[in-house]
Scaffold this motif. Structure first.
Motif, PDB file in Angstrom:
ATOM      1  N   SER A 220      -6.715 -12.796   5.491  1.00 18.42           N
ATOM      2  CA  SER A 220      -5.688 -11.740   5.816  1.00 18.42           C
ATOM      3  C   SER A 220      -5.492 -10.104   5.279  1.00 18.42           C
ATOM      4  O   SER A 220      -6.203 -11.121   3.820  1.00 18.42           O
ATOM      5  CB  SER A 220      -4.432 -12.030   6.101  1.00 18.42           C
ATOM      6  N   GLN A 221      -4.663  -9.501   5.724  1.00 16.43           N
ATOM      7  CA  GLN A 221      -5.175  -8.217   4.731  1.00 16.43           C
ATOM      8  C   GLN A 221      -4.057  -7.407   4.885  1.00 16.43           C
ATOM      9  O   GLN A 221      -2.975  -7.472   5.583  1.00 16.43           O
ATOM     10  CB  GLN A 221      -6.407  -6.983   4.905  1.00 16.43           C
ATOM     11  N   ASP A 222      -3.304  -6.852   3.783  1.00 19.20           N
ATOM     12  CA  ASP A 222      -2.845  -5.727   3.515  1.00 19.20           C
ATOM     13  C   ASP A 222      -3.004  -4.561   3.255  1.00 19.20           C
ATOM     14  O   ASP A 222      -3.595  -4.129   1.543  1.00 19.20           O
ATOM     15  CB  ASP A 222      -1.454  -6.349   2.312  1.00 19.20           C
ATOM     16  N   ASN A 223      -3.007  -3.744   3.514  1.00 13.41           N
ATOM     17  CA  ASN A 223      -3.919  -1.946   3.614  1.00 13.41           C
ATOM     18  C   ASN A 223      -3.060  -1.759   3.273  1.00 13.41           C
ATOM     19  O   ASN A 223      -3.787  -0.802   2.463  1.00 13.41           O
ATOM     20  CB  ASN A 223      -3.889  -1.713   5.387  1.00 13.41           C
ATOM     21  N   ALA A 224      -1.972  -2.034   3.017  1.00 14.79           N
ATOM     22  CA  ALA A 224      -0.720  -0.687   1.815  1.00 14.79           C
ATOM     23  C   ALA A 224      -1.138  -0.708   0.526  1.00 14.79           C
ATOM     24  O   ALA A 224      -0.997   0.014  -0.305  1.00 14.79           O
ATOM     25  CB  ALA A 224       0.288  -1.008   2.644  1.00 14.79           C
ATOM     26  N   GLU A 225      -1.401  -2.754   0.218  1.00 16.37           N
ATOM     27  CA  GLU A 225      -1.489  -3.066  -0.715  1.00 16.37           C
ATOM     28  C   GLU A 225      -3.469  -3.158  -1.467  1.00 16.37           C
ATOM     29  O   GLU A 225      -3.306  -3.715  -2.347  1.00 16.37           O
ATOM     30  CB  GLU A 225      -0.806  -4.350  -1.020  1.00 16.37           C
ATOM     31  N   ASN A 226      -3.961  -2.573   0.190  1.00 11.35           N
ATOM     32  CA  ASN A 226      -6.042  -3.197  -0.761  1.00 11.35           C
ATOM     33  C   ASN A 226      -5.727  -4.352  -1.509  1.00 11.35           C
ATOM     34  O   ASN A 226      -6.236  -4.899  -1.697  1.00 11.35           O
ATOM     35  CB  ASN A 226      -5.774  -2.065  -1.998  1.00 11.35           C
ATOM     36  N   THR A 227      -4.834  -5.083  -0.653  1.00  8.41           N
ATOM     37  CA  THR A 227      -5.117  -6.681  -1.280  1.00  8.41           C
ATOM     38  C   THR A 227      -5.281  -7.528  -0.096  1.00  8.41           C
ATOM     39  O   THR A 227      -5.110  -7.244   1.061  1.00  8.41           O
ATOM     40  CB  THR A 227      -3.673  -7.040  -1.066  1.00  8.41           C
TER      41      THR A 227
ATOM     42  N   SER B 299      -5.600 -14.298  -4.125  1.00 11.29           N
ATOM     43  CA  SER B 299      -5.345 -12.986  -3.432  1.00 11.29           C
ATOM     44  C   SER B 299      -6.276 -12.059  -4.457  1.00 11.29           C
ATOM     45  O   SER B 299      -6.996 -11.948  -5.661  1.00 11.29           O
ATOM     46  CB  SER B 299      -3.659 -11.844  -4.081  1.00 11.29           C
ATOM     47  N   CYS B 300      -6.928 -10.807  -3.794  1.00  7.91           N
ATOM     48  CA  CYS B 300      -8.080  -9.762  -4.196  1.00  7.91           C
ATOM     49  C   CYS B 300      -7.365  -8.442  -3.725  1.00  7.91           C
ATOM     50  O   CYS B 300      -7.232  -8.780  -2.631  1.00  7.91           O
ATOM     51  CB  CYS B 300      -9.238 -10.414  -4.209  1.00  7.91           C
ATOM     52  N   ILE B 301      -7.353  -7.921  -4.912  1.00  5.43           N
ATOM     53  CA  ILE B 301      -7.131  -6.338  -4.492  1.00  5.43           C
ATOM     54  C   ILE B 301      -8.576  -5.647  -5.009  1.00  5.43           C
ATOM     55  O   ILE B 301      -8.934  -5.668  -6.052  1.00  5.43           O
ATOM     56  CB  ILE B 301      -5.755  -6.001  -6.060  1.00  5.43           C
ATOM     57  N   ALA B 302      -8.504  -4.659  -3.968  1.00  8.84           N
ATOM     58  CA  ALA B 302      -9.805  -3.604  -3.862  1.00  8.84           C
ATOM     59  C   ALA B 302      -9.534  -2.518  -4.482  1.00  8.84           C
ATOM     60  O   ALA B 302      -8.302  -1.592  -3.954  1.00  8.84           O
ATOM     61  CB  ALA B 302     -10.938  -3.803  -2.741  1.00  8.84           C
ATOM     62  N   THR B 303      -9.619  -1.666  -5.678  1.00  9.61           N
ATOM     63  CA  THR B 303      -9.797  -0.385  -5.578  1.00  9.61           C
ATOM     64  C   THR B 303     -10.904   1.048  -6.210  1.00  9.61           C
ATOM     65  O   THR B 303     -12.246  -0.005  -6.234  1.00  9.61           O
ATOM     66  CB  THR B 303      -8.910  -0.325  -7.395  1.00  9.61           C
TER      67      THR B 303
END
Length: 135
Positions: free
Chosen positions: A71-78, A21-25
């Motif tokens: 894949s990506q979860d746009n709501a979670e920026n993940t 997993s990777c979170i971008a902020t």
């Protein structure tokens, strides 16, 4: 300030699976791409999988096609990397990176984007997460 943080690495036996997993902020660009890269000891860093955040177009290195899925979860920026059928050759430090890209960038453009980022001087990078595959 843009930050990218990976998680999910670990040790697994050959044939097993892991999900990174990777979170971008902090991104304010209208569009950007994100990718997973890896570097094994004594080897060059290589792009593994890339996704265009806007269009969801993807690119995969030949070595992981059919086994890895980005894949990506746009709501979670993940961002995720599902890795299946792992082999010893997949052992490496895995990095997540993000950089601005054109909204219409598709597979070939994403391959070039990946090559540009492999040097590590462009984009924002996470600290890496180790994946170790054993027999």
């Amino acid at each position: 300030q843009v930050q990218v943080v990976e998680s999910g690495g670990g040790s697994v036996q050959a044939g097993g699976s892991l999900r990174l997993s990777c979170i971008a902020t902090g991104y304010t660009y209208s569009n950007y791409c994100m990718g997973w890269f890896r570097q094994a000891p004594g080897k060059e860093r290589e792009g593994v999988a890339v996704i265009n955040r806007g269009s969801s177009s993807t690119y995969y290195a030949d070595s992981v096609k059919g086994r890895f899925a980005i894949s990506q979860d746009n709501a979670e920026n993940t961002l995720y990397l599902q890795m299946n059928s792992l082999t010893i050759e997949d052992t490496a430090m895995y990095y997540c990176a993000a950089a601005q890209c054109a909204a219409d960038l598709a597979e070939e453009g994403l391959r070039v984007w990946s090559l540009l980022l492999e040097g590590g001087e462009l984009g924002v990078w996470g600290q890496g997460t180790q994946v170790t595959v054993s027999t």
